[in-house]
Design a protein around this motif. Structure first.
Motif, PDB file in Angstrom:
ATOM      1  N   TRP A  68      30.538  61.424-138.081  1.00  0.00           N
ATOM      2  CA  TRP A  68      30.524  60.237-137.226  1.00  0.00           C
ATOM      3  C   TRP A  68      31.357  59.113-137.846  1.00  0.00           C
ATOM      4  CZ3 TRP A  68      29.839  57.892-132.801  1.00  0.00           C
ATOM      5  CH2 TRP A  68      29.412  56.582-132.717  1.00  0.00           C
ATOM      6  N   ARG A 126      35.418  57.899-136.524  1.00  0.00           N
ATOM      7  CA  ARG A 126      35.636  56.544-136.014  1.00  0.00           C
ATOM      8  C   ARG A 126      36.761  55.822-136.740  1.00  0.00           C
ATOM      9  NH1 ARG A 126      29.993  54.448-137.014  1.00  0.00           N
ATOM     10  NH2 ARG A 126      30.862  52.405-136.495  1.00  0.00           N
ATOM     11  N   TYR A 181      32.789  57.356-129.062  1.00  0.00           N
ATOM     12  CA  TYR A 181      33.923  56.840-129.827  1.00  0.00           C
ATOM     13  C   TYR A 181      34.672  55.767-129.034  1.00  0.00           C
ATOM     14  CZ  TYR A 181      33.141  60.820-132.959  1.00  0.00           C
ATOM     15  OH  TYR A 181      32.586  61.719-133.827  1.00  0.00           O
ATOM     16  N   ALA A 218      32.616  52.605-129.207  1.00  0.00           N
ATOM     17  CA  ALA A 218      32.698  52.012-130.547  1.00  0.00           C
ATOM     18  C   ALA A 218      34.056  51.362-130.783  1.00  0.00           C
ATOM     19  CB  ALA A 218      32.441  53.099-131.598  1.00  0.00           C
ATOM     20  N   GLU A 219      35.066  51.860-130.085  1.00  0.00           N
ATOM     21  CA  GLU A 219      36.424  51.345-130.224  1.00  0.00           C
ATOM     22  C   GLU A 219      36.650  50.096-129.377  1.00  0.00           C
ATOM     23  OE1 GLU A 219      40.738  53.354-129.307  1.00  0.00           O
ATOM     24  OE2 GLU A 219      39.210  54.655-130.189  1.00  0.00           O
TER      25      GLU A 219
END
Length: 754
Positions: free
Chosen positions: A330, A334, A415, A418-419
């Motif tokens: 994880w 990222r 992802y 999170a981005e």
């Protein structure tokens, strides 16, 4: 009547094979007994990791006597034929019977076989069952394994218990002899246990820490896992597959609650659950708010003296190692943006004829943007649709998906979020594989719908373009599933678009990218064009080039494939396949939403009394027209042409005026009342039905057809179609053809069964 017990004990049987083994054991047992003429009563089959057990109730002590007959040669046959028959049966000539068979005297051998002891039948059946057992994977063992004819079993077979009533059924398989003794739990009761028969088998094993009934073990795991979670103020995440698997791994299941480091909860919950489930066979828990808790439930196979503290501690360490790996993946994933991950897709081949995964992503992005821009997916931002499509496969090259392929799409969504990408993009990446079949969640967010549709349509059209279509039971690229997923998306989201132009667009995008496919389709189109020209067959004006000609043919092939899959999909919803055929047969109906609305209205109509009677009238009319080989071009003018728009304006004879007026329809002769009634009904129904169809009010269109029921019934009752007067005969056939055409404007009733 007597009960029979059979236990086949071995080393650990894989949990995934136990359900199939239970079914196979019962099937083989019934087959062997049926061959001996024995019909058992109830049969119960159980399994544990170390044994298969079967109990058959109500077996007789002796089989029934049977008479076996074997047909031999005719009495006029050569002597050698008779001698061969006698050798085969072991009888002499005077023991044969002579019977008449189709005028020929023929020899028959009749052998009376007395009843046999069922114990002897079972003694022969058990070795046959063991040797014929169809394990998905099996092995040989010991010194005998050097020979290919040695015994095979899923794991080394170590014991056989076979008891009829209280009597031992003596048999031997691969050096293993049957007996009364079995073994209990590997740790709690490793010694031998003497079984008295079927009546005390489960009880004695239970006393030795073996629950032989797999269903009982499943119930215990399910209930106790819930209880230990509830005792900690948590809720168990239900997982029936895991219940069954744990029951297949244990003979004395004991669910225990453990905790893991709360820091691991930074990892997406699906990852934790999958790690616990796949690698360790653990259940996970949720807290009161429905969030994943830092707890798991494992299933021990013993009653530990410390209450399971040591077992939980050991399992906690193993799970921690697994979760550490997941957290590492994880964190590492990222560090690389999805757009950079997507560049790696150029190294992965999608299909040798269709290029890389990056090529597929490029096509999907163009198509998703087009679906949004054209309004086929309403309220969808084309920019967001393209962005989501360009990133939808990027997680395939991440460490996490490499470890857990089941998480593809899902991890991409995490992802993306999170981005800091837009939620609509993240959701589309996460859900673009959905729906994967009937019953799966159907996305409704516009961007997700556009990307999901584009992905499935590209797969379908691309593989059809290279002639990789499903055949029989083979569908290596899951095109049937993709088709059903596409249909569900379209119908659930009420997407209004014709399929053929969409297929054309997908093929055009493919040809723009792939020179090989472009050249192949062009060559095929040129061949068709050449054949058409040589046979003087005019081409439709829409075919602007040979390539477009072949694209059109591929699109039509796909539409037929869609029709077949639609029947399968709608069957579960109770929709008749022949009604789908009836609507597809109209041609030009490739809007799935409109098509199904028409089908549902048609099903309601044909299920009514009016519909059933109209269908009967239609079939009668169609049969007459078929018998007469009638087509619309056969209709002759009902009265002589004068060259004027109104033929009556040049008729001065009052008698002729009266005749034409009586016809009331331009028939050229006085219409009979029933004939006139049908004409009037058609005059009223045709425009009503056409207006209703144009407005997609198919219930009203069916109602318009219903008004034709009484007139067509009256027409057949009171009018002679094949009149001796050729004018009347031609006019009436034309009237039936008009009736058929009016019905066909709503659906092709010739495709409807019944």
């Amino acid at each position: 009547m007597t009960d029979f017990l059979l236990e086949l004990r071995s080393e650990e049987i894989p949990a995934r094979m136990q359900a199939g083994a239970r079914a196979d054991l019962e099937k083989l047992f019934r087959k062997e007994l049926a061959a001996a003429g024995v019909t058992p009563g109830q049969i119960t089959v159980w399994s544990t990791p170390r044994r298969l057990a079967l109990i058959a109730n109500g077996l007789p002590d002796v089989t029934e006597a049977v008479s076996e007959e074997t047909k031999g040669p005719a009495t006029s046959a050569p002597e050698q034929a008779l001698e061969g028959f006698l050798r085969k049966t072991g009888l002499s000539k005077d023991q044969l019977e002579v019977r008449d068979v189709k005028g020929k005297d023929t020899y028959f051998a009749v052998v009376e076989k007395p009843g046999r002891a069922v114990r002897d039948v079972l003694a022969e059946a058990i070795p046959a069952i063991v040797r014929a057992f169809p394990w998905p994977k099996s092995q040989r063992w010991g010194a005998a394994s050097i020979g290919t004819d040695s015994l095979r079993w899923v794991r080394p077979l170590s014991g056989i218990v076979a008891i009829l009533g209280e009597d031992l059924v003596e048999c031997e398989v691969g050096g293993i002899r049957s007996g009364y003794a079995t073994k209990g739990h590997r740790f709690h009761a490793p010694g031998e246990i003497t079984i008295g028969g079927a009546h005390d088998y489960a009880r004695k094993l239970s006393a030795c820490h073996v629950i032989v009934d797999h269903v009982e073990r499943q119930d215990l795991i399910r209930d106790e896992a819930r209880n230990v979670a509830a005792a900690a103020g948590l809720k168990l995440v239900e997982d029936e597959g895991l219940v069954i698997e744990n029951a297949g791994l244990t003979e004395w299941p004991v669910p225990l609650l453990g905790r893991f480091d709360e820091a691991f909860l930074e990892v997406p919950p699906e990852t934790i659950q999958l790690t616990a489930r796949v690698n360790q066979k653990y259940f996970v828990c949720e807290d009161a708010e429905g969030n994943l808790a830092d707890a798991f439930v494992c299933t021990a196979n013993i009653d530990a003296t410390d209450g399971g503290v040591g077992i939980v501690a050991g399992n906690r360490k193993v799970l921690a190692a697994r979760l550490s790996d997941a957290r590492f993946f994880w964190q590492q994933d990222r560090k690389v943006s999805l757009s950079d991950q997507a560049k790696k897709l150029a190294r992965i081949t999608f299909h040798e004829k269709l290029g890389t995964v990056a090529d597929k992503v490029e096509r999907v992005a163009k198509l998703a943007e087009w679906l949004a821009a054209e309004g086929i997916v309403p309220n969808c931002d084309p920019v967001l649709a393209r962005q989501a499509a360009e990133l939808c496969k990027a997680d395939l090259v991440t460490e996490m998906v490499g470890e857990f392929p089941e998480l593809q799409g899902l991890m991409g969504g995490y992802y993306a979020r999170a981005e800091g990408l837009p939620d609509a993009v993240a959701d589309a990446i996460r859900d673009h594989y959905k729906p994967v079949g009937q019953g799966d969640e159907v996305p409704t967010a516009p961007v997700t719908v556009a990307v999901s549709l584009a992905d499935k349509l590209d797969t379908l059209v691309s593989f059809f373009a290279i002639e990789e279509r499903p055949t029989g039971s083979k569908d290596p690229f899951a095109l049937r599933r993709a088709t059903i997923g596409t249909q569900i998306q379209i119908t659930k989201n009420d997407l209004r678009a014709d399929l053929l132009p969409i297929f054309d667009r997908v093929l055009a995008i493919l040809c723009e990218q792939n020179e090989s496919i472009y050249g192949r389709l062009t060559a095929l189109g040129q061949a068709v064009e050449s054949i058409s020209a040589s046979q003087n067959i005019p081409l439709n004006k829409r075919y602007m080039s040979p390539l477009q000609l072949e694209i059109e043919q591929r699109s039509l092939d796909l539409l037929n494939f869609f029709a077949d899959r639609l029947k399968v999909q709608q069957k579960e919803a109770g929709v008749r396949h022949d009604l789908i055929d009836a609507v597809f047969a109209l041609g030009g109906e490739d809007d799935l939403v409109r098509l199904l609305a028409r089908v549902h209205a048609l099903q309601a109509f044909v299920g009514s009394e009016d519909g059933a009677n109209l269908l009967a009238g239609y079939k009668r009319a169609a049969n007459i027209l078929k018998k007469e080989n009638w087509s619309a071009s056969d209709a002759a003018p009902a009265h002589p042409h004068t060259g004027d728009e109104d033929p009556l304006e040049n008729v001065d004879d009052p008698d002729m005026q009266e005749i034409y007026a009586a016809a009331g329809s331009g028939l050229g002769y006085p219409a009979e009342p029933a004939e006139k009634a049908l004409i009037d009904a058609l005059d009223a129904a045709e425009p009503r039905a056409a207006t209703a169809v144009a407005a997609e009010d198919f219930a009203s269109a069916m109602s318009a057809l219903a008004s034709l029921r009484a007139p067509i019934d009256g027409f057949f009752d009171q009018v002679t179609v094949n009149d001796t007067d050729s004018i009347k005969r031609t006019s009436r056939l034309a009237l039936l053809d008009r009736f058929r055409a009016a019905v066909h404007n709503v659906a092709d009733f010739s495709r409807i069964e019944g």
